[in-house]
Design a protein around this motif. Structure first.
Motif, PDB file in Angstrom:
ATOM      1  N   GLU A 212      -8.641  -7.206   7.060  1.00  0.00           N
ATOM      2  CA  GLU A 212      -9.763  -7.738   7.851  1.00  0.00           C
ATOM      3  C   GLU A 212      -9.919  -9.236   7.635  1.00  0.00           C
ATOM      4  O   GLU A 212     -10.146 -10.001   8.577  1.00  0.00           O
ATOM      5  CB  GLU A 212     -11.063  -7.016   7.471  1.00  0.00           C
TER       6      GLU A 212
ATOM      7  N   LYS B 112       0.844  -1.211   0.000  1.00  0.00           N
ATOM      8  CA  LYS B 112       0.000   0.000   0.000  1.00  0.00           C
ATOM      9  C   LYS B 112       0.874   1.254   0.000  1.00  0.00           C
ATOM     10  O   LYS B 112       0.626   2.202  -0.751  1.00  0.00           O
ATOM     11  CB  LYS B 112      -0.914  -0.007   1.233  1.00  0.00           C
TER      12      LYS B 112
ATOM     13  N   ASN C  68      -4.463  -0.113  -3.220  1.00  0.00           N
ATOM     14  CA  ASN C  68      -5.114   1.071  -2.651  1.00  0.00           C
ATOM     15  C   ASN C  68      -5.522   0.811  -1.201  1.00  0.00           C
ATOM     16  O   ASN C  68      -5.571  -0.332  -0.741  1.00  0.00           O
ATOM     17  CB  ASN C  68      -6.307   1.521  -3.510  1.00  0.00           C
ATOM     18  N   GLU C  69      -5.813   1.883  -0.506  1.00  0.00           N
ATOM     19  CA  GLU C  69      -6.058   1.786   0.939  1.00  0.00           C
ATOM     20  C   GLU C  69      -7.295   0.957   1.274  1.00  0.00           C
ATOM     21  O   GLU C  69      -7.280   0.146   2.201  1.00  0.00           O
ATOM     22  CB  GLU C  69      -6.202   3.189   1.539  1.00  0.00           C
ATOM     23  N   SER C  70      -8.370   1.127   0.500  1.00  0.00           N
ATOM     24  CA  SER C  70      -9.618   0.416   0.829  1.00  0.00           C
ATOM     25  C   SER C  70      -9.445  -1.089   0.639  1.00  0.00           C
ATOM     26  O   SER C  70      -9.915  -1.892   1.453  1.00  0.00           O
ATOM     27  CB  SER C  70     -10.778   0.936  -0.021  1.00  0.00           C
ATOM     28  N   LEU C  71      -8.740  -1.496  -0.425  1.00  0.00           N
ATOM     29  CA  LEU C  71      -8.503  -2.924  -0.655  1.00  0.00           C
ATOM     30  C   LEU C  71      -7.596  -3.497   0.423  1.00  0.00           C
ATOM     31  O   LEU C  71      -7.846  -4.599   0.930  1.00  0.00           O
ATOM     32  CB  LEU C  71      -7.886  -3.162  -2.033  1.00  0.00           C
ATOM     33  N   THR C  72      -6.561  -2.740   0.803  1.00  0.00           N
ATOM     34  CA  THR C  72      -5.645  -3.207   1.853  1.00  0.00           C
ATOM     35  C   THR C  72      -6.396  -3.424   3.157  1.00  0.00           C
ATOM     36  O   THR C  72      -6.207  -4.439   3.827  1.00  0.00           O
ATOM     37  CB  THR C  72      -4.503  -2.193   2.060  1.00  0.00           C
ATOM     38  N   ASP C  73      -7.257  -2.466   3.512  1.00  0.00           N
ATOM     39  CA  ASP C  73      -8.054  -2.604   4.740  1.00  0.00           C
ATOM     40  C   ASP C  73      -8.965  -3.831   4.663  1.00  0.00           C
ATOM     41  O   ASP C  73      -9.108  -4.579   5.642  1.00  0.00           O
ATOM     42  CB  ASP C  73      -8.891  -1.346   4.979  1.00  0.00           C
ATOM     43  N   GLU C  74      -9.576  -4.022   3.493  1.00  0.00           N
ATOM     44  CA  GLU C  74     -10.475  -5.170   3.306  1.00  0.00           C
ATOM     45  C   GLU C  74      -9.710  -6.490   3.476  1.00  0.00           C
ATOM     46  O   GLU C  74     -10.165  -7.404   4.183  1.00  0.00           O
ATOM     47  CB  GLU C  74     -11.094  -5.106   1.903  1.00  0.00           C
TER      48      GLU C  74
ATOM     49  N   ASN D 289      -4.673  -7.076  -8.636  1.00  0.00           N
ATOM     50  CA  ASN D 289      -4.447  -5.639  -8.524  1.00  0.00           C
ATOM     51  C   ASN D 289      -3.016  -5.230  -8.871  1.00  0.00           C
ATOM     52  O   ASN D 289      -2.794  -4.164  -9.425  1.00  0.00           O
ATOM     53  CB  ASN D 289      -4.814  -5.154  -7.122  1.00  0.00           C
TER      54      ASN D 289
END
Length: 229
Positions: free
Chosen positions: A172, A157, A163-169, A224
């Protein structure tokens, strides 16, 4: 006192009161001890808690002694002093092509494990009780690998490769996977210690599901990364 660290071979049943195994399961552990306080009667060790959060934690000296002298731990060498020659370790540079190649190999390996359908050899552990801890340690390694992979995703990231949203997902999902492996490990040990080896068939579906979840994470990562090339 000389700014050195030590690893101690301890029994987690007595060791870390915030940990998953405390007063539940006897299992050996190489604890990373970072210091002590004679006035407070505590040692300091880098450990995770039941939520898999790592921090430097206080371990009362009486727990240290009990965990260190426990007859239930496996012999791994009772302690060793660790020294670090360098104050600074240069950051590792990721070769994206090599990373994708290795990740594809990992996906292939996970596929093989999923197809195998019987990961735990029940006959082997019935005939040789020492093998009970072999699988226990393997489950720990998988859980630790998943925690390390969260750091890896963070690096990707930071390099603008994820991207940040995919990394967070994905992080989790890896957190959930760590808990899945902790649960598998707990059920596995409970049944082994009670000699309920037939019950171990019930964890094979959970193991396949855990491998499948991880495989899906790496497929998304590769998809990605290829877009960003």
């Amino acid at each position: 006192m000389n700014n050195l660290y030590a690893t101690l071979n301890v029994d987690l049943y007595y060791w870390n009161s915030t940990g998953y195994y405390y007063n539940k399961i006897h299992t050996s552990h190489l604890a990373f001890v970072t210091g002590f306080d004679e006035e407070k009667d505590v040692f300091y060790a880098f450990e995770d808690d039941v939520n898999l959060v790592y921090d430097v934690r206080e371990i009362p000296i009486n727990q240290v002694i009990q965990a260190y002298k426990s007859p239930n731990k496996q012999f791994k060498g009772d302690y060793r002093i660790l020294t670090f020659k360098n104050d600074f370790i240069p950051s590792y540079e990721i070769d994206i092509k090599q990373f994708i190649k290795c990740t594809k190999q990992l996906i292939y390996n996970l596929d093989m494990l999923i197809e195998k359908k019987e990961v735990v050899n029940k006959t082997m552990i019935r005939e040789d009780s020492s093998k009970v801890y072999f699988y226990n340690n393997e489950f720990i390694k998988i859980s630790n690998r998943l925690k390390g992979n969260k750091l890896l995703l963070g690096t990707l990231k930071d390099k603008k490769l994820l991207n940040e949203s995919l990394t967070d997902e994905l992080n989790e999902v890896l957190d959930d996977s760590c808990m899945m492996w902790k649960n598998i490990q707990g059920v596995y040990l409970k049944n082994c210690l009670r000699n309920n080896f037939a019950e171990l068939d019930n964890i094979e579906k959970k193991i396949s599901a855990a491998f499948m979840t991880e495989k899906e994470v790496w497929e998304k990562v590769i998809e990605n990364l290829k877009r960003s090339e």
